[in-house]
Design a protein around this motif. Structure first.
Motif, short mmCIF file in Angstrom:
data_model
loop_
_atom_site.label_atom_id
_atom_site.label_comp_id
_atom_site.label_asym_id
_atom_site.label_seq_id
_atom_site.Cartn_x
_atom_site.Cartn_y
_atom_site.Cartn_z
N ALA A 126 -45.25 8.03 44.56
CA ALA A 126 -45.42 7.25 43.33
C ALA A 126 -45.63 5.77 43.63
O ALA A 126 -45.17 5.25 44.65
N GLU A 127 -46.31 5.10 42.71
CA GLU A 127 -46.40 3.64 42.76
C GLU A 127 -45.18 3.02 42.10
O GLU A 127 -44.79 1.89 42.43
N ALA A 128 -44.59 3.73 41.16
CA ALA A 128 -43.36 3.29 40.52
C ALA A 128 -42.57 4.52 40.09
O ALA A 128 -43.15 5.52 39.66
N THR A 129 -41.25 4.44 40.24
CA THR A 129 -40.37 5.51 39.80
C THR A 129 -39.28 4.89 38.93
O THR A 129 -38.66 3.90 39.31
N ILE A 130 -39.08 5.48 37.75
CA ILE A 130 -38.11 4.98 36.78
C ILE A 130 -36.87 5.86 36.80
O ILE A 130 -36.97 7.08 36.66
N ALA A 152 -42.83 18.88 34.24
CA ALA A 152 -41.96 19.72 35.07
C ALA A 152 -41.84 19.19 36.49
O ALA A 152 -40.83 19.42 37.16
N ASP A 153 -42.87 18.48 36.96
CA ASP A 153 -42.81 17.94 38.33
C ASP A 153 -42.36 16.49 38.36
O ASP A 153 -42.60 15.77 39.34
N GLN A 154 -41.69 16.03 37.29
CA GLN A 154 -41.07 14.71 37.24
C GLN A 154 -42.05 13.54 37.13
O GLN A 154 -41.69 12.40 37.43
N ALA A 155 -43.26 13.81 36.71
CA ALA A 155 -44.19 12.71 36.43
C ALA A 155 -43.95 12.24 35.00
O ALA A 155 -43.65 13.04 34.11
N VAL A 156 -44.08 10.94 34.78
CA VAL A 156 -43.95 10.40 33.42
C VAL A 156 -45.25 10.65 32.68
O VAL A 156 -46.33 10.33 33.17
N GLU A 157 -45.15 11.24 31.49
CA GLU A 157 -46.36 11.46 30.69
C GLU A 157 -46.37 10.63 29.41
O GLU A 157 -47.41 10.49 28.77
N ARG A 158 -45.22 10.07 29.03
CA ARG A 158 -45.18 9.20 27.86
C ARG A 158 -44.06 8.19 28.02
O ARG A 158 -42.98 8.52 28.52
N LEU A 210 -46.83 7.43 38.10
CA LEU A 210 -45.57 6.90 37.57
C LEU A 210 -44.60 8.08 37.50
O LEU A 210 -44.81 9.02 36.74
N SER A 211 -43.56 8.01 38.32
CA SER A 211 -42.65 9.13 38.47
C SER A 211 -41.30 8.82 37.81
O SER A 211 -41.04 7.70 37.38
N ALA A 212 -40.46 9.84 37.73
CA ALA A 212 -39.15 9.70 37.10
C ALA A 212 -38.07 10.28 38.00
O ALA A 212 -38.30 11.22 38.76
#
Length: 244
Positions: A126-130, A152-158, A210-212
């Motif tokens: 990721a470039e950023a993880t929240i 489901a794979d922990q990517a931010v979609e909204r 952008l990951s979570a």
């Protein structure tokens, strides 16, 4: 070894009834200043070099924290004559931002596994993880942070900033980010820029990674920037629902 930016430049207008003339990061909580708790957490997690941005009552923060040696850290201060925002503060130290960096909000007390956050960040490329907390599962103080929906794979979609209870999504921005220097193209060299309102939405629009990381059981997020949230945090501490 990770570097970290601790955001400590806010005016603290909403918590003035509790803080008096103190800047938010120096408000006492559980026997010490909020900022001191954050610095110890970072040091215990392996961080050794920290930048702290300053604006309101900058000298008071410098005097209270010093060079960071008492916390096992090397602390650098960056004064902002005009507030730059959460992302603008990072852009303001772009010369030091040459590798993965942690960003932590200085008016909150958060506990999560930073090593696990970093591992998720690297695995996801990721470039950023929240870091996120679940308002139905984790101890928190009712802060109206950005609501986040993930895949489901922990990517931010909204990502919706500052919406309080307007949507049902239970995951909330905890104000802890792992970021890469590649996001600097989204942070202008002047003006106020915010992660939640500017950078993260642009990343989603551009299809960038952008990951979570949903914080582990036992983690918590105590936003302490209003008299109400401060009182809620004190109550959680006194009830033994969180520990520092």
């Amino acid at each position: 070894m990770l570097k970290a930016l601790v955001l400590a430049a806010g005016l603290g207008s909403r918590i003035r009834a509790v803080a008096g003339d103190l800047p938010k990061p120096l408000v006492p909580f559980g026997g010490d200043a909020i900022l001191a708790h954050n610095l110890r957490w970072l040091a215990d997690s392996g961080v050794r070099e920290v930048w702290i941005n300053l604006h309101y009552a900058a000298d008071a923060i410098r005097e209270a924290i010093g060079d960071g040696e008492a916390f096992g850290l090397r602390v650098h201060y960056v004064y902002e004559p005009e507030l730059l925002g959460t992302a603008g503060a990072l852009g303001n130290i772009r010369q030091a931002f040459d590798e993965t960096m942690l960003v932590v909000y200085g008016d909150s007390v958060v506990r999560c596994d930073l090593a696990a956050l970093q591992a998720r960040h690297y695995v996801q490329k990721a470039e950023a993880t929240i870091a996120l907390f679940d308002r139905d599962r984790h101890a928190h103080t009712g802060i109206a942070g950005g609501r986040v929906r993930i895949t489901a794979d922990q990517a931010v979609e909204r990502f919706l900033e500052g919406i309080g209870d307007a949507v049902a999504d239970p995951l909330v921005n905890a104000g802890v980010y792992m970021v890469e220097p590649t996001i600097l193209d989204l942070i202008p060299t002047a003006g106020l820029v915010d992660f939640g309102r500017d950078v993260f939405p642009q990343m989603l629009q551009q299809g960038r990674r952008l990951s979570a990381y949903v914080i582990e059981d036992g983690g918590y997020c105590l936003g302490l920037d209003t008299p109400q949230s401060y009182a809620a945090g004190v109550a959680l501490l006194e009830q033994g629902k969180v520990s520092l």
